[in-house]
Design an enzyme around this catalytic site. Structure first.
Site, PDB file in Angstrom:
ATOM      1  N   GLY A  50      78.393  13.638  -8.857  1.00  0.00           N
ATOM      2  CA  GLY A  50      79.713  13.194  -8.426  1.00  0.00           C
ATOM      3  C   GLY A  50      80.027  13.661  -7.025  1.00  0.00           C
ATOM      4  O   GLY A  50      79.401  14.595  -6.508  1.00  0.00           O
ATOM      5  N   GLY A  52      83.598  13.970  -4.283  1.00  0.00           N
ATOM      6  CA  GLY A  52      85.007  13.766  -4.019  1.00  0.00           C
ATOM      7  C   GLY A  52      85.321  13.955  -2.548  1.00  0.00           C
ATOM      8  O   GLY A  52      84.428  13.983  -1.702  1.00  0.00           O
ATOM      9  N   GLY A  55      83.967  17.756  -1.632  1.00  0.00           N
ATOM     10  CA  GLY A  55      82.662  18.319  -1.959  1.00  0.00           C
ATOM     11  C   GLY A  55      81.823  17.418  -2.841  1.00  0.00           C
ATOM     12  O   GLY A  55      82.276  16.380  -3.318  1.00  0.00           O
ATOM     13  N   VAL A  57      79.203  17.372  -6.266  1.00  0.00           N
ATOM     14  CA  VAL A  57      78.938  18.100  -7.506  1.00  0.00           C
ATOM     15  C   VAL A  57      77.509  17.818  -7.957  1.00  0.00           C
ATOM     16  O   VAL A  57      77.080  16.657  -8.007  1.00  0.00           O
ATOM     17  CB  VAL A  57      79.930  17.705  -8.617  1.00  0.00           C
ATOM     18  N   LYS A  71      79.698  22.696  -7.623  1.00  0.00           N
ATOM     19  CA  LYS A  71      80.428  21.948  -6.594  1.00  0.00           C
ATOM     20  C   LYS A  71      80.234  22.628  -5.242  1.00  0.00           C
ATOM     21  O   LYS A  71      80.615  23.786  -5.055  1.00  0.00           O
ATOM     22  CB  LYS A  71      81.922  21.896  -6.944  1.00  0.00           C
ATOM     23  N   ASP A 181      97.331  17.059  -7.848  1.00  0.00           N
ATOM     24  CA  ASP A 181      96.446  15.889  -7.696  1.00  0.00           C
ATOM     25  C   ASP A 181      95.913  15.444  -9.063  1.00  0.00           C
ATOM     26  O   ASP A 181      94.718  15.198  -9.219  1.00  0.00           O
ATOM     27  CB  ASP A 181      95.291  16.218  -6.750  1.00  0.00           C
TER      28      ASP A 181
END
Length: 222
Positions: A50, A52, A55, A57, A71, A181
């Site tokens: 993943g 974002g 950062g 992951v 992360k 968030d």
């Protein structure tokens, strides 16, 4: 004589990490970047699970067969330190017994010397590496399961997720922590589809006399 965390070898830190993964009462531990490179295949693209705004992951595989999420924060000037500290501080404040927040297992903050190209010359520069290690939740994030009423998850499971997120938020708010968030991508699901609130990098902690706060920066998800 006890050994301080900074004096522990990589193998001892690895043993502590594997123990923390199994022991839900264990708090986050300081980890060396050399260990995190080993368990992620030197942050291999094949281990990426993943990405974002702040950062990437990676899946970290432990010798015992356990799996964690690592992360690696982007080096964003003036921001990565704030996000890193927010994640670690909230994890310590929330504690390890709340079943609807993702457990922080460990963290790393190390200065490294790296070679960079500058005006056709190669120079050595100091780069602060900041990483966070979380429990790995195999069912992914809630965003992957959103659908219309005619398909997708059974309504009993949907209710379980809604109720779990509310319980997690209530727990945070009782400790004067605002997530800042909350969105489907920041709600992760375990094997039983139990929701866990994740990513506290933008979170805000109110003081004892505060009941609200005004954010001066436009951050988070629109």
């Amino acid at each position: 004589m006890s050994v301080s965390p900074t004096e522990m070898t990589d193998s001892e830190k690895l043993a502590a990490l594997e123990k923390a993964l199994l022991d839900e009462s264990a708090g986050p531990i300081d980890l060396p970047i050399s260990l995190l490179k080993t368990i992620t295949g030197n942050f291999s693209k094949a281990r990426e699970i993943g990405q974002g705004s702040y950062g990437v992951v990676y899946k970290g595989e432990l010798p015992s067969g356990g799996t964690i999420a690592v992360k690696k924060l982007f080096p964003i000037a003036g921001m990565e330190d704030k996000h890193f500290k927010s994640e670690v501080e909230v994890a310590c404040l929330v504690g390890v017994k709340q079943k609807h927040t993702v457990r922080l297992l460990g963290y790393c903050s190390e200065m490294q010397q790296v070679m960079i190209s500058y005006h056709d010359e190669f120079l050595w520069a100091n780069l602060q590496q900041r990483l966070l290690c979380f429990e790995y939740l195999p069912k992914g994030c809630l965003a992957d399961y959103l659908s219309d009423a005619s398909c997708g998850l059974p309504w009993t499971t949907r209710y379980q997720i809604i109720k779990g997120v509310c319980e997690g938020l209530h727990y945070l708010h009782q400790r004067r922590i605002i997530h800042m968030d909350l969105k489907p991508r920041n709600v992760l699901l375990d094997d039983n589809m139990t929701p866990r609130i994740a990513d506290f990098s933008l979170s805000c902690r109110l003081s004892e006399n505060q009941s609200w706060a005004i954010s001066e920066d436009m951050v988070g998800t629109m």
